[in-house]
Design an enzyme around this catalytic site. Structure first.
Site, PDB file in Angstrom:
ATOM      1  N   SER A   1     -58.904  91.907   3.659  1.00 33.51           N
ATOM      2  CA  SER A   1     -58.393  92.577   4.784  1.00 33.51           C
ATOM      3  C   SER A   1     -57.223  91.893   5.657  1.00 33.51           C
ATOM      4  O   SER A   1     -56.968  90.536   5.336  1.00 33.51           O
ATOM      5  CB  SER A   1     -59.527  92.924   5.838  1.00 33.51           C
ATOM      6  OG  SER A   1     -59.364  93.072   7.370  1.00 33.51           O
TER       7      SER A   1
ATOM      8  N   TYR B   1     -66.200  89.276  11.786  1.00 39.25           N
ATOM      9  CA  TYR B   1     -65.548  89.899  10.906  1.00 39.25           C
ATOM     10  C   TYR B   1     -64.627  89.023  10.172  1.00 39.25           C
ATOM     11  O   TYR B   1     -64.352  88.794   9.171  1.00 39.25           O
ATOM     12  CB  TYR B   1     -65.255  91.314  10.970  1.00 39.25           C
ATOM     13  CG  TYR B   1     -64.414  92.062   9.931  1.00 39.25           C
ATOM     14  CD1 TYR B   1     -65.292  92.461   8.848  1.00 39.25           C
ATOM     15  CD2 TYR B   1     -63.331  92.456   9.996  1.00 39.25           C
ATOM     16  CE1 TYR B   1     -64.767  93.187   7.707  1.00 39.25           C
ATOM     17  CE2 TYR B   1     -62.466  92.779   8.888  1.00 39.25           C
ATOM     18  CZ  TYR B   1     -63.386  93.518   7.598  1.00 39.25           C
ATOM     19  OH  TYR B   1     -62.608  93.943   6.639  1.00 39.25           O
TER      20      TYR B   1
END
Length: 230
Positions: free
Chosen positions: A130, A143
């Protein structure tokens, strides 16, 4: 054709994982990893040489049993993931554990179990990371930390296994039009506009470029960002 190389794609029931499975289906046999057996079966019916691999990656015994049936694997794509967001002050231990269990521990354990099969094929491990694995944003702490963790995992795996013939690629997509992204935007209180985001097929194209690169090439890190003007 059963002599085609074999790819296992986790998180294949939807989003980026499903798009990756489709992108590789012209050149590979595909194992469709995921928990939604119905969605996996529907995707398998559309692809020329694919079959469901329904496994809950948080169930270590089930993962070990399923992995034991694979003796040669050309490509392993880690696309399964969760996104539990929050500010550090408001994120209890459970939020951190939830992200790390799926985004790091499950990736590491499945890779470990399949390393003999990957080594047999001079295989390729692709980790869908990501943008948060490159630059963490406020409010994304649990996250982002897990994505930095899996980035380190991929770097270490590459250093340890390149001599055994393995290629390891980290792909860093920007925000992508998926169900996960819809949930994130809803949590942020924003209005969802899919035109602002990458299409899953564009991320899958980057994965295919790495996997299909010539044997002399090792694409180690790929960053993909949405274009503001199209």
């Amino acid at each position: 054709m059963t002599d085609r190389p074999l790819a296992l794609v986790t998180g294949a029931s939807r989003g980026i994982g499903a798009a990756v499975a489709e992108a590789l289906s012209d050149t590979h046999r595909i194992l469709l990893g995921g928990r939604d057996a119905e969605s996996l079966a529907a995707l398998a019916a559309r692809l020329p040489d694919a079959e469901p691999w329904p496994v809950d990656l948080s169930d270590e015994a089930a993962v070990a049993e399923a992995a034991a049936g694979i003796d040669r694997l050309d490509v392993l794509v880690h696309s399964a993931g969760v996104a539990r967001l929050g500010e550090v002050a408001g994120s209890p231990a459970e939020s951190w554990r939830a992200n790390f269990e799926v985004n790091v521990v499950a990736v590491a354990e499945l890779t470990r179990l399949l390393l003999p099969a990957l080594r047999s094929a001079n295989g390729h491990v692709v980790v869908i990371n990501s943008g948060q694995g490159l630059s963490a944003r406020e409010g994304w702490g649990p996250y982002a930390a897990s994505k930095f963790g899996v980035r380190a995992f991929a770097d270490v795996l590459r250093a340890e296994e390149e001599g055994n013939g393995l290629r390891v690629t980290s792909v860093y997509p920007g925000r992508t039009d998926t169900e996960m992204q819809q949930a994130v935007v809803a949590g942020e209180g924003g209005e969802y506009d899919p035109a602002k985001y990458l299409r899953p097929e564009s991320v899958a194209g980057a994965v295919a470029a790495a996997v299909l690169a010539g044997p002399d090439a090792h694409l180690t890190d790929i960053t993909v960002r949405p274009r503001p003007h199209r």
